[in-house]
Design a protein around this motif. Sequence first.
Motif, PDB file in Angstrom:
ATOM      1  N   ASP A 343       0.053  -7.300  24.949  1.00  0.00           N
ATOM      2  CA  ASP A 343       1.329  -6.881  24.354  1.00  0.00           C
ATOM      3  C   ASP A 343       2.053  -8.028  23.647  1.00  0.00           C
ATOM      4  OD1 ASP A 343       3.351  -4.527  24.399  1.00  0.00           O
ATOM      5  OD2 ASP A 343       4.518  -6.334  24.887  1.00  0.00           O
ATOM      6  N   ASP A 344       2.364  -7.817  22.375  1.00  0.00           N
ATOM      7  CA  ASP A 344       2.963  -8.908  21.609  1.00  0.00           C
ATOM      8  C   ASP A 344       4.397  -9.205  22.033  1.00  0.00           C
ATOM      9  OD1 ASP A 344       2.496 -10.883  19.504  1.00  0.00           O
ATOM     10  OD2 ASP A 344       4.168  -9.845  18.506  1.00  0.00           O
ATOM     11  N   THR A 345       5.108  -8.186  22.493  1.00  0.00           N
ATOM     12  CA  THR A 345       6.479  -8.432  22.960  1.00  0.00           C
ATOM     13  C   THR A 345       6.470  -9.341  24.182  1.00  0.00           C
ATOM     14  OG1 THR A 345       6.981  -6.201  22.218  1.00  0.00           O
ATOM     15  CG2 THR A 345       8.625  -7.282  23.604  1.00  0.00           C
ATOM     16  N   ILE A 346       5.582  -9.041  25.109  1.00  0.00           N
ATOM     17  CA  ILE A 346       5.430  -9.906  26.292  1.00  0.00           C
ATOM     18  C   ILE A 346       5.061 -11.321  25.846  1.00  0.00           C
ATOM     19  CG2 ILE A 346       3.964 -10.384  28.322  1.00  0.00           C
ATOM     20  CD1 ILE A 346       5.532  -8.061  29.086  1.00  0.00           C
ATOM     21  N   ASN A 347       4.140 -11.399  24.857  1.00  0.00           N
ATOM     22  CA  ASN A 347       3.707 -12.725  24.412  1.00  0.00           C
ATOM     23  C   ASN A 347       4.863 -13.507  23.779  1.00  0.00           C
ATOM     24  OD1 ASN A 347       1.244 -12.259  25.439  1.00  0.00           O
ATOM     25  ND2 ASN A 347       0.142 -12.083  23.490  1.00  0.00           N
ATOM     26  N   GLN A 348       5.739 -12.816  23.080  1.00  0.00           N
ATOM     27  CA  GLN A 348       6.911 -13.498  22.501  1.00  0.00           C
ATOM     28  C   GLN A 348       7.838 -13.996  23.614  1.00  0.00           C
ATOM     29  OE1 GLN A 348       8.765 -11.229  19.329  1.00  0.00           O
ATOM     30  NE2 GLN A 348       6.764 -10.711  18.451  1.00  0.00           N
ATOM     31  N   ILE A 349       7.999 -13.176  24.657  1.00  0.00           N
ATOM     32  CA  ILE A 349       8.820 -13.617  25.797  1.00  0.00           C
ATOM     33  C   ILE A 349       8.183 -14.855  26.441  1.00  0.00           C
ATOM     34  CG2 ILE A 349       9.628 -12.976  28.125  1.00  0.00           C
ATOM     35  CD1 ILE A 349       9.803 -10.065  27.084  1.00  0.00           C
ATOM     36  N   MET A 350       6.849 -14.848  26.518  1.00  0.00           N
ATOM     37  CA  MET A 350       6.142 -15.996  27.102  1.00  0.00           C
ATOM     38  C   MET A 350       6.347 -17.243  26.254  1.00  0.00           C
ATOM     39  SD  MET A 350       2.805 -14.652  29.082  1.00  0.00           S
ATOM     40  CE  MET A 350       1.770 -13.708  28.039  1.00  0.00           C
ATOM     41  N   GLU A 351       6.241 -17.070  24.926  1.00  0.00           N
ATOM     42  CA  GLU A 351       6.449 -18.224  24.031  1.00  0.00           C
ATOM     43  C   GLU A 351       7.868 -18.773  24.158  1.00  0.00           C
ATOM     44  OE1 GLU A 351       5.206 -16.578  20.262  1.00  0.00           O
ATOM     45  OE2 GLU A 351       3.461 -17.910  20.211  1.00  0.00           O
ATOM     46  N   ALA A 352       8.832 -17.850  24.223  1.00  0.00           N
ATOM     47  CA  ALA A 352      10.223 -18.281  24.348  1.00  0.00           C
ATOM     48  C   ALA A 352      10.435 -19.040  25.659  1.00  0.00           C
ATOM     49  CB  ALA A 352      11.157 -17.056  24.287  1.00  0.00           C
ATOM     50  N   ALA A 353       9.777 -18.566  26.732  1.00  0.00           N
ATOM     51  CA  ALA A 353       9.911 -19.242  28.033  1.00  0.00           C
ATOM     52  C   ALA A 353       9.349 -20.658  27.958  1.00  0.00           C
ATOM     53  CB  ALA A 353       9.191 -18.436  29.110  1.00  0.00           C
ATOM     54  N   CYS A 354       8.208 -20.813  27.283  1.00  0.00           N
ATOM     55  CA  CYS A 354       7.623 -22.148  27.129  1.00  0.00           C
ATOM     56  C   CYS A 354       8.571 -23.064  26.363  1.00  0.00           C
ATOM     57  CB  CYS A 354       6.278 -22.061  26.403  1.00  0.00           C
ATOM     58  SG  CYS A 354       4.994 -21.261  27.389  1.00  0.00           S
ATOM     59  N   CYS A 355       9.125 -22.514  25.285  1.00  0.00           N
ATOM     60  CA  CYS A 355      10.093 -23.274  24.481  1.00  0.00           C
ATOM     61  C   CYS A 355      11.253 -23.760  25.332  1.00  0.00           C
ATOM     62  CB  CYS A 355      10.690 -22.371  23.399  1.00  0.00           C
ATOM     63  SG  CYS A 355       9.907 -22.585  21.822  1.00  0.00           S
ATOM     64  N   LYS A 356      11.800 -22.801  26.076  1.00  0.00           N
ATOM     65  CA  LYS A 356      12.978 -23.090  26.889  1.00  0.00           C
ATOM     66  C   LYS A 356      12.687 -24.176  27.926  1.00  0.00           C
ATOM     67  CE  LYS A 356      16.242 -20.547  29.782  1.00  0.00           C
ATOM     68  NZ  LYS A 356      16.592 -19.181  30.192  1.00  0.00           N
ATOM     69  N   LEU A 357      11.481 -24.098  28.524  1.00  0.00           N
ATOM     70  CA  LEU A 357      11.133 -25.068  29.570  1.00  0.00           C
ATOM     71  C   LEU A 357      10.394 -26.281  29.002  1.00  0.00           C
ATOM     72  CD1 LEU A 357      10.044 -22.605  32.416  1.00  0.00           C
ATOM     73  CD2 LEU A 357      12.284 -23.622  31.987  1.00  0.00           C
ATOM     74  N   LYS A 358      10.392 -26.370  27.658  1.00  0.00           N
ATOM     75  CA  LYS A 358       9.790 -27.525  26.981  1.00  0.00           C
ATOM     76  C   LYS A 358       8.324 -27.741  27.380  1.00  0.00           C
ATOM     77  CE  LYS A 358      14.133 -30.047  26.190  1.00  0.00           C
ATOM     78  NZ  LYS A 358      14.797 -28.764  25.969  1.00  0.00           N
ATOM     79  N   GLN A 359       7.610 -26.652  27.395  1.00  0.00           N
ATOM     80  CA  GLN A 359       6.167 -26.730  27.651  1.00  0.00           C
ATOM     81  C   GLN A 359       5.421 -26.328  26.378  1.00  0.00           C
ATOM     82  OE1 GLN A 359       5.116 -28.135  30.177  1.00  0.00           O
ATOM     83  NE2 GLN A 359       6.593 -27.805  31.829  1.00  0.00           N
ATOM     84  N   THR A 360       4.400 -27.120  26.020  1.00  0.00           N
ATOM     85  CA  THR A 360       3.597 -26.775  24.846  1.00  0.00           C
ATOM     86  C   THR A 360       2.814 -25.496  25.130  1.00  0.00           C
ATOM     87  OG1 THR A 360       1.926 -28.252  25.726  1.00  0.00           O
ATOM     88  CG2 THR A 360       3.311 -29.113  23.959  1.00  0.00           C
ATOM     89  N   SER A 361       2.635 -24.678  24.089  1.00  0.00           N
ATOM     90  CA  SER A 361       1.861 -23.448  24.291  1.00  0.00           C
ATOM     91  C   SER A 361       1.055 -23.106  23.053  1.00  0.00           C
ATOM     92  CB  SER A 361       2.776 -22.277  24.643  1.00  0.00           C
ATOM     93  OG  SER A 361       3.494 -21.865  23.493  1.00  0.00           O
ATOM     94  N   VAL A 362       0.056 -22.265  23.226  1.00  0.00           N
ATOM     95  CA  VAL A 362      -0.765 -21.827  22.100  1.00  0.00           C
ATOM     96  C   VAL A 362      -1.212 -20.397  22.373  1.00  0.00           C
ATOM     97  CG1 VAL A 362      -2.946 -22.683  23.108  1.00  0.00           C
ATOM     98  CG2 VAL A 362      -2.735 -22.471  20.625  1.00  0.00           C
ATOM     99  N   ARG A 363      -1.344 -19.619  21.305  1.00  0.00           N
ATOM    100  CA  ARG A 363      -1.924 -18.280  21.430  1.00  0.00           C
ATOM    101  C   ARG A 363      -3.441 -18.422  21.382  1.00  0.00           C
ATOM    102  NH1 ARG A 363       1.175 -13.331  20.187  1.00  0.00           N
ATOM    103  NH2 ARG A 363       3.362 -13.987  20.135  1.00  0.00           N
ATOM    104  N   LEU A 364      -4.156 -17.699  22.194  1.00  0.00           N
ATOM    105  CA  LEU A 364      -5.622 -17.741  22.118  1.00  0.00           C
ATOM    106  C   LEU A 364      -6.205 -16.417  22.592  1.00  0.00           C
ATOM    107  CD1 LEU A 364      -5.897 -18.206  25.283  1.00  0.00           C
ATOM    108  CD2 LEU A 364      -6.171 -20.607  24.777  1.00  0.00           C
ATOM    109  N   ASP A 365      -7.502 -16.252  22.329  1.00  0.00           N
ATOM    110  CA  ASP A 365      -8.203 -15.070  22.825  1.00  0.00           C
ATOM    111  C   ASP A 365      -8.993 -15.476  24.066  1.00  0.00           C
ATOM    112  OD1 ASP A 365      -7.229 -13.556  20.792  1.00  0.00           O
ATOM    113  OD2 ASP A 365      -9.006 -13.739  19.520  1.00  0.00           O
TER     114      ASP A 365
END
Lengths: 421, 421
Positions: A343-365
């Motif tokens: 789910d892309d909405t969940i993934n956006q929430i996940m990305e925002a959480a990483c941003c907020k907690l200053k953790q690097t993140s990447v989308r992958l399969d």
Amino acid sequence: MLKGAITIQANNLYDIKSVLTQIEQVSQFSQDNAGITRLAFTPADYQARNYIISLMQTSGLTVHIDAIGNIIGRFVPEGTDSSPAVATGSHLDTVPSGGKYDGVLGIVCGLAAINRLKSQSDIRHPLEVIVFAAKESSRFNLPTIGSKAMAGLVTAATLNAIKDQDGIALAAELAAIGFQTKQISTASRSKNSIKGFVELHIEQGQVLEQGRIRIGIVDKVSAPTRLKITVRGTAGHSSVAPIEERQDALVSAAMIILAVRNIAAEYEYQGTVATVTILKTYPGSINVIPGQVEMWVDIRGTEHESVIEILQEIKDAVSSIADDYNTPVAIEVLSSEKPILLDDTINQIMEAACCKLKQTSVRLDSRVSHDAMNIAHIAPAGVLLIPCKDGISYNACQEAAPEDIAAGLDVLTEILYQLAK
Amino acid sequence: MLKGAITIQANNLYDIKSVLTQIEQVSQFSQDNAGITRLAFTPADYQARNYIISLMQTSGLTVHIDAIGNIIGRFVPEGTDSSPAVATGSHLDTVPSGGKYDGVLGIVCGLAAINRLKSQSDIRHPLEVIVFAAKESSRFNLPTIGSKAMAGLVTAATLNAIKDQDGIALAAELAAIGFQTKQISTASRSKNSIKGFVELHIEQGQVLEQGRIRIGIVDKVSAPTRLKITVRGTAGHSSVAPIEERQDALVSAAMIILAVRNIAAEYEYQGTVATVTILKTYPGSINVIPGQVEMWVDIRGTEHESVIEILQEIKDAVSSIADDYNTPVAIEVLSSEKPILLDDTINQIMEAACCKLKQTSVRLDSRVSHDAMNIAHIAPAGVLLIPCKDGISYNACQEAAPEDIAAGLDVLTEILYQLAK
């Protein structure tokens, strides 16, 4: 208020030290000493399950076990009982000689995250941590049985046909904990019962480690396509010559192993790989030319088209080897599931959480299956990955760094909070 | 007087019809229905042994079972008890899914031959038919255990170390029939206890059939050289890429299988072949890259030098594959015995018998082990072969023509007569 600042209390059920201790504790429950072997519904699995149930109870969660053996630990903030749940979880069963983080990480971190959130006053949804039963296909040859049942993707008829290599029926194991397969529909949940599901897991690959990225956010999960290939030769005394006239099933099988490997190397740029994982020789006597070989092939791809193509290439190669060596080959497709888009909405929430907690993140399969891919059929679902050392998984050497686990726990907590508030 | 004219009595223990019936009867004693599976010291083996013991007793032979479980049926013409015996025999145990003639032929024909000779007035030596215990290596990984013990070629220490794949000790099986391994020396026989030994067997090759020759006379028997090769890779999830960086133990094993096959094809003109007969994958889970493979190699050659050379070539190939694919390989030589030259005097008697009975014969070497190769250490010994259909052995399709069996029985009887008169 959460705001990147959940208080971490030392020596409590939700601090990182406790999480690491709990992972160690679960790793003690193993059928043997070569890595961790905890096949579904074995005594070791029940030990691990009972330990987690006791942690859930200590945390004040109500515990429910459904008709397939999934364990659902639920915390219901006052007045939220009729709202859809925000859920997390993973599995406790392992492959033979597996590692200690695979599955367990998502359960103990899920429990820790719920413990952290329990005292938040603005939670408007029940929080659940789920132990999915029989995720690995190692025992019953079918992967993610528990989450399939929860998503209504498996019938009683299918379950009734499932046996392990010793001929023990899954139905018998379920009966032993008081369930009948005809009740299986009671394990399925409706589409409005879960608001969102997030599974934390180790990567089982090297994208994060090599990119020095803390968090992976999975766009797509491949479901495996599985083949059983049976090669028939002619058994004979190992002194028989000429070699050219033998119909040695193992020689043909060797050709097939290399063909599968070469085809996989060709296709991996498309995100698809194939592996011969198990091979058995018959009659299996030291002085007899193998008259029959059975081999199992696991195909993983995140693009369905690519999986279809590699399957065809393998079939073509196998049939040409069968002809060349006069060893008839039968290919049985044991399972073939399409890759699942998360789910892309969940993934956006996940990305925002990483941003907020200053953790690097990447989308992958992910070519690895997760229970989340089944839950995606009934709820918005996501998978959150943390690095594992050298990409090693399904191996006793599996390692995850405490700082990565801590980061994963923090991000998971934030995501569940955003979903539940 | 024998002279090509032993009277064959219908429906008697020594006519060819009875021999065929007895072979059929023994073939009923099997652990399963896929060919004949009668591993040493299993209930099926005991059924066959008891059946033969009863035939021996009906024939008036005294029956002795020695400390390794060899059954010795002995007929002693009056006044000959202190003379060395003239002996024949073979084995009753089989490989898994084996054929009905392998071993059994030599026992029932041996018994029929002794029955034919019993009434001859000029026999000056005791006549023996011997059922050698545990000839096949299928159960205990060591071939021809019974005849090794009779020839004093095996120690109690060796026997004590032997277990089958389920961990059942050979010593425990012997204890079950009342023997202790420390008594093993009582099974060995002195060099002057046997005047001559001849074993009748199916060829398990195609020299006789293709040459349309009735009888094969073996000059030399190869003893097997056996290796266990362990390939160590790195187990991992079957989705792991890139393929090139995997350390897949099964891919290296496939290379080894093909290398062994190609080396064998090069050497077969020297009478030496090699075969990978058993392969096991670990952890053996459908979604895990094989982290370890065990494989067993059987090398057969009638020239010791050639066996040494092929062994070195295999070792070189294996070590180069191990390096190329970064999968360390260990090679364990499980057994390595020199080829055995059989007795030329016995072979001349066999040739003369074929001449006399107007049967075509040829001298040949055998890459197949026989109990005679051990008895050759304590007595002049020979092996007499008859054709088997398509050279098929160790397979349920094993066939021998009744007219070939009849010829084999006649020739065997004549040889025993010549030795015993």
